[in-house]
Structures are given as C-alpha cells and as structure tokens.
Enzyme design. Structure first.
Site, short mmCIF file in Angstrom:
data_model
loop_
_atom_site.label_atom_id
_atom_site.label_comp_id
_atom_site.label_asym_id
_atom_site.label_seq_id
_atom_site.Cartn_x
_atom_site.Cartn_y
_atom_site.Cartn_z
N ASP A 104 -4.55 -4.70 5.98
CA ASP A 104 -4.88 -5.57 4.85
C ASP A 104 -3.76 -6.59 4.64
OD1 ASP A 104 -6.40 -6.53 2.73
OD2 ASP A 104 -5.44 -5.20 1.28
N SER A 145 0.87 -1.18 0.00
CA SER A 145 0.00 0.00 0.00
C SER A 145 0.91 1.23 0.00
CB SER A 145 -0.94 -0.05 1.20
OG SER A 145 -1.86 1.02 1.16
N HIS A 195 -2.64 -0.91 -3.35
CA HIS A 195 -3.76 0.00 -3.19
C HIS A 195 -3.52 1.25 -4.03
CE1 HIS A 195 -4.32 -2.01 1.00
NE2 HIS A 195 -4.85 -2.73 0.04
#
Length: 199
Positions: A139, A19, A46
């Site tokens: 995540d 991310s 992401h």
C-alpha cells in the site's frame, strides 16, 4: 502555477502512510516535527476495524501538534494531524476539505495509502509531500507514483532500518522516491521542505 502560489509556501500538505510498526514510527516522526508546523498532516495507519481506536490519544502524548481523527467535510488546518478512522478511506479536495469513504478495499486495506496519496496528488500537485513509513504489503506504492507524476516530493523510510520493510521497499521500488531516510531523519527533512521558499 503562478509565482505567487510558490512564494506563499512551496508545500501545502504532508501525507503519511504506515502499517505494521507504524504507531511507533508515527510517534517518532510527529514528535520530532515540533509544535508550529506550517502545513497539515494527513495520516493513513492501518488499524483493526473491529475496535475503537485510541491512536489519536496515543499520538497526542508524543507530539505537540494537535492530533485528531479526521471527520467528513472537515477543513484542514496547519499544525494539525488528521488520522484516517478505522475502515474509512481518507481523501482531500483542492479546497482542503476532507472526505471519508467506505468504498471498496484497495490492496485488501481500508483506509488505503494509495487513495490518500492519489487524492493529495490531484488536489495539491507539486505542493504535496508523501511519506511512507514501516509496514507490510505494498500500500502506498501506486500513490507515490501519483504524487511524483504531479510534481510532489516523496520520502520513504529506509527499508534497511524500518521495523517492517514491505511498504517502504515497494515505494522505493517504484523509482518515484526522492529521499530514502532513517526514521529519525524524516522529520528534519519534512521541516526543511515545508519551511523552504516561505516568504
């Protein structure tokens, strides 16, 4: 699992999640994997869903592997990196066929590393490698549990040296991580795993 399946190569796929800070991290990892990786790489990074992504083009300049945005119903091939498109979950079947989904967000994100890792765990079991790189949030943590529970191998970037420690810390906190490595050490570990036990 038969011995034939093991001797044809212990590992069949690498799944990577990142991310914040991930574009730099992915560039470093993919660039160090070399041109002839014997397995495909599936990536959840992401991204802002409001913009067309240039991530494939950016990463292509840093690695000799083929890099592309994943397409629905596409069959995965060794030596190719498949990126989850913005705002789509990336999943893979046991036959090595990708699917894209716009089902609900998981931990406020889509694409979700958890869904990718759980999909890879279900499809490949002990032949899966999951890597968690830099990022904020949690995540990937549920997903690494799934990979480990199916006999796969889990690598996390060292939270102490990651640009953003949230995701790798959450992964390490599960107790399911096999290797905690500095970013520059991960590619060699992946290559060592995918090239071992190949006949």
């Amino acid at each position: 699992m038969t011995s034939e399946q093991h001797t044809s190569g212990q590992y069949a796929v690498v799944a990577v999640a990142s991310s914040a800070g991930g574009i730099q991290g992915l560039g470093a990892l993919l660039g160090a994997l070399g041109p002839d990786l014997p397995v495909p790489v599936l990536v959840v990074q992401h991204l802002d869903p409001r913009h067309r992504t240039l991530l494939a083009e950016v990463l292509s300049r840093r690695t000799e592997l083929d890099v592309k945005l994943a397409e629905d119903h596409e069959s995965i091939r060794p030596g190719t990196v498949y990126l989850a498109p913005p705002d789509r979950h990336l999943l893979v079947s046991p036959e090595g066929v990708l699917s894209l989904s716009d089902s609900e967000l998981v931990h406020f994100v889509r694409p979700s590393a958890d869904l990718l890792f759980e999909s890879v765990a279900g499809a490949y079991g002990p032949r899966a490698i999951a890597c968690v790189l830099t990022g904020t949030g949690v995540d990937g943590a549920m997903g690494v549990d799934a990979v480990k529970s199916r006999g796969g191998t889990v690598i996390a970037e060292d939270p102490e040296t990651a640009q953003f420690a949230g995701m790798p810390s959450a992964a390490v906190g599960t107790g399911s991580v096999d290797f905690v490595l500095r970013l520059e050490e991960i590619a060699a570990a992946v290559r060592g795993l995918v090239e071992s036990k190949r006949q």
